[in-house]
Design a protein around this motif. Structure first.
Motif, PDB file in Angstrom:
ATOM      1  N   GLN A 148       0.823  -1.206   0.000  1.00 44.35           N
ATOM      2  CA  GLN A 148       0.000   0.000   0.000  1.00 44.35           C
ATOM      3  C   GLN A 148       0.860   1.260   0.000  1.00 44.35           C
ATOM      4  OE1 GLN A 148      -2.608   0.445   3.363  1.00 44.35           O
ATOM      5  NE2 GLN A 148      -3.430   2.384   2.663  1.00 44.35           N
ATOM      6  N   ASN A 149       1.927   1.243   0.786  1.00 50.85           N
ATOM      7  CA  ASN A 149       2.744   2.457   0.881  1.00 50.85           C
ATOM      8  C   ASN A 149       4.215   2.135   1.105  1.00 50.85           C
ATOM      9  OD1 ASN A 149       3.353   5.157   0.873  1.00 50.85           O
ATOM     10  ND2 ASN A 149       2.288   5.661   2.766  1.00 50.85           N
ATOM     11  N   ARG A 150       4.704   1.160   0.373  1.00 54.86           N
ATOM     12  CA  ARG A 150       6.125   0.802   0.426  1.00 54.86           C
ATOM     13  C   ARG A 150       6.427  -0.076  -0.775  1.00 54.86           C
ATOM     14  NH1 ARG A 150       8.713  -2.691   5.360  1.00 54.86           N
ATOM     15  NH2 ARG A 150       7.285  -4.246   4.490  1.00 54.86           N
ATOM     16  N   VAL A 151       7.694  -0.040  -1.224  1.00 52.02           N
ATOM     17  CA  VAL A 151       8.126  -0.908  -2.317  1.00 52.02           C
ATOM     18  C   VAL A 151       9.417  -1.604  -1.892  1.00 52.02           C
ATOM     19  CG1 VAL A 151       8.764  -1.075  -4.741  1.00 52.02           C
ATOM     20  CG2 VAL A 151       7.147   0.696  -4.008  1.00 52.02           C
ATOM     21  N   LEU A 152       9.421  -2.933  -1.984  1.00 53.18           N
ATOM     22  CA  LEU A 152      10.611  -3.722  -1.682  1.00 53.18           C
ATOM     23  C   LEU A 152      11.074  -4.457  -2.927  1.00 53.18           C
ATOM     24  CD1 LEU A 152       9.634  -5.387   1.740  1.00 53.18           C
ATOM     25  CD2 LEU A 152      10.902  -3.265   1.365  1.00 53.18           C
ATOM     26  N   THR A 153      12.360  -4.767  -2.978  1.00 53.04           N
ATOM     27  CA  THR A 153      12.886  -5.599  -4.055  1.00 53.04           C
ATOM     28  C   THR A 153      13.689  -6.740  -3.459  1.00 53.04           C
ATOM     29  OG1 THR A 153      14.083  -5.621  -6.159  1.00 53.04           O
ATOM     30  CG2 THR A 153      15.000  -4.260  -4.414  1.00 53.04           C
ATOM     31  N   PHE A 154      13.596  -7.887  -4.118  1.00 49.05           N
ATOM     32  CA  PHE A 154      14.246  -9.111  -3.662  1.00 49.05           C
ATOM     33  C   PHE A 154      15.136  -9.630  -4.789  1.00 49.05           C
ATOM     34  CE2 PHE A 154      10.307  -8.572  -1.420  1.00 49.05           C
ATOM     35  CZ  PHE A 154      10.591  -8.927  -0.104  1.00 49.05           C
ATOM     36  N   PRO A 155      16.457  -9.477  -4.669  1.00 49.51           N
ATOM     37  CA  PRO A 155      17.352  -9.990  -5.704  1.00 49.51           C
ATOM     38  C   PRO A 155      17.377 -11.511  -5.667  1.00 49.51           C
ATOM     39  CG  PRO A 155      18.621  -9.176  -3.853  1.00 49.51           C
ATOM     40  CD  PRO A 155      17.194  -8.812  -3.563  1.00 49.51           C
ATOM     41  N   ALA A 156      17.360 -12.107  -6.847  1.00 43.86           N
ATOM     42  CA  ALA A 156      17.431 -13.567  -6.958  1.00 43.86           C
ATOM     43  C   ALA A 156      16.374 -14.248  -6.101  1.00 43.86           C
ATOM     44  CB  ALA A 156      18.832 -14.059  -6.592  1.00 43.86           C
ATOM     45  N   ALA A 157      15.151 -13.747  -6.174  1.00 43.12           N
ATOM     46  CA  ALA A 157      14.061 -14.296  -5.363  1.00 43.12           C
ATOM     47  C   ALA A 157      13.845 -15.770  -5.628  1.00 43.12           C
ATOM     48  CB  ALA A 157      12.773 -13.518  -5.636  1.00 43.12           C
ATOM     49  N   GLU A 158      14.042 -16.204  -6.869  1.00 44.02           N
ATOM     50  CA  GLU A 158      13.822 -17.611  -7.192  1.00 44.02           C
ATOM     51  C   GLU A 158      14.878 -18.519  -6.563  1.00 44.02           C
ATOM     52  OE1 GLU A 158      11.908 -18.536 -11.255  1.00 44.02           O
ATOM     53  OE2 GLU A 158      13.249 -16.846 -11.634  1.00 44.02           O
ATOM     54  N   PHE A 159      15.968 -17.945  -6.116  1.00 43.02           N
ATOM     55  CA  PHE A 159      16.995 -18.736  -5.433  1.00 43.02           C
ATOM     56  C   PHE A 159      16.781 -18.711  -3.919  1.00 43.02           C
ATOM     57  CE2 PHE A 159      21.074 -19.071  -3.233  1.00 43.02           C
ATOM     58  CZ  PHE A 159      21.552 -20.269  -3.732  1.00 43.02           C
TER      59      PHE A 159
END
Length: 422
Positions: A148-159
């Motif tokens: 709703q009020n934040r953005v996160l990123t996950f590098p290599a999420a599939e790993f």
């Protein structure tokens, strides 16, 4: 592309340059900071797995026997996923990530590649999410989760998704995607895409049916009631499109790179007006007419005496009023017949305040050679009975690597798979 551990480490190290910062979302003390440093939290030792068989699966399969599809197509249960909303198919084909309007994101894995999920479990359970509806991937494997009020990123999420602790970084800190005082319980489900320009695009629904005029300047500045884009680290944010009421679905045409998006239109104007919208933004800076127009060329009561913008862009497609058009995708596969290749599939969630309910179906729109919309037709229906009862409510559509189409359903808590000739 590099694969396996080398990819994971390469992408993870690249992410160390992203801003860490403190977050003001409710969070177990220090968890996000620990994850940004690739440290364990110790908060979760075992991730619960969602059962994929039993009475619930049988009931969903029974419902799917009612669904009408064009000849040669069939639909089957792919996964039981509680509150399933928008989906992101991993570029390495390892997992599908599914957002919700609640507090969880799910990872769905089909290990034996029989096109039925073997495992569904909570993704990144040591992070507290708030309406993590929007999920999308970059081509190089970064998963973005827009709350709703934040953005996160996950590098290599599939790993990393196999474990409870998943490397995570903030693109927009809690309270910085929109002003905190503009947070609302309404129109909070964000969607995202990483564009051909490698920038992150996010649709920001405004919280009202029709906003008061004294809100418009603030909303335009922030892109609330529009679509914003930014670098993948959150820098260089700008408003890409404006005059959008509440878009909960968008995708880029691979051929001409134009951004298309659905838009939910004004309630309370009658059963048959205004129409829902499917829009095309082939360049930045376009105005799509809201709140002067409630949908299509239907003026809103609140703004009918004010001058509408002369440059307001009309929709490419006018859907049936109040069908609640949500997720959409360009069909990029080759499994379906030629008629569907390069066209648009869109999910209709179904009306909530119409005298006679409508929607709960999948629509298909073909395109003309010039990249504009041609014909729109019903592709899949049957989740809404003739008595007006919802047996399911489609939310999003996504294409698997084999060219089949996934459909999420937050009412049934499931993801379906539509295939052809198999």
């Amino acid at each position: 592309m590099k694969t396996g551990l080398n990819t994971a480490l390469f992408l993870a190290v690249a992410c160390l340059t992203m801003p860490a910062g403190a977050q003001d979302y409710p969070q177990p003390p220090g968890n996000l900071e620990k994850l940004q440093q690739f440290k364990t939290t110790g908060d979760v030792t075992e991730i619960p797995v969602v059962p994929q068989s039993g009475p619930k699966a049988a009931a969903i399969t029974k419902t799917l026997s009612r669904i009408k599809l064009p000849q040669g197509f069939k639909i089957a249960l792919y996964a039981i996923v509680p509150d399933a909303r928008h989906m992101a198919v991993g570029p390495q084909g390892v997992a599908v990530f599914v957002g919700t309007r609640k507090t969880k994101v799910y990872a769905v894995t089909d290990r034996d590649k029989d096109r039925v999920a073997d495992e569904v479990k909570v993704f990144a359970p040591t992070i507290n999410f708030s309406v993590p509806n929007g999920v999308c991937f970059s081509k190089d494997g970064f998963l973005f989760v827009v709350e709703q009020n934040r953005v996160l990123t996950f590098p290599a999420a599939e790993f990393f998704y196999e474990g409870a602790d998943v490397a995570a970084f903030q693109v927009a800190k809690g309270g910085e995607l929109i002003p905190k005082e503009e947070e609302s319980y309404n129109h909070t489900a964000r969607v995202c895409r990483v564009g051909p320009d490698d920038k992150l695009y996010i649709a920001l629904g405004q919280p009202f049916n029709v906003p008061a005029s004294d809100k418009l300047d603030l909303y335009r500045k922030w892109g609330i009631g529009g679509i914003v884009r930014m670098d993948r680290d959150g820098k260089n944010r700008e408003v890409y499109a404006w005059g959008v009421r509440n878009s909960v679905g968008m995708d880029f045409n691979p051929k001409d790179k134009a951004l298309w998006f659905t838009d939910n239109q004004v309630d309370g104007m009658g059963d048959d007006v205004p129409p829902g919208e499917l829009n095309r933004a082939e360049k930045p800076g376009l105005n799509f007419g809201f709140p002067y127009y409630g949908g299509g060329k239907i003026r809103t009561v609140e703004y009918k005496d004010q001058q509408a913008p002369a440059d307001a862009v009309s929709p490419q497609v006018e859907y049936d009023a109040h069908a609640a058009d949500l997720g959409m995708t360009f069909y990029s596969g080759s499994q379906f017949p030629a008629k569907y290749r390069g066209g648009i599939f869109a999910a209709e969630h179904g009306s909530w305040n119409r005298t006679k309910p409508i929607g709960a179906r999948i629509m298909f729109t073909s395109l003309k050679p010039d990249g504009t919309a041609d014909k729109t037709e019903v592709f899949a229906e049957g989740w809404l009975t003739s008595d007006g009862e919802y047996l399911g409510r489609p939310v999003d559509v996504a294409v698997l690597a084999d060219g089949s189409l996934l459909v999420s359903d937050d009412f049934a808590g499931a993801v379906y798979r539509i295939s052809y000739g198999q």
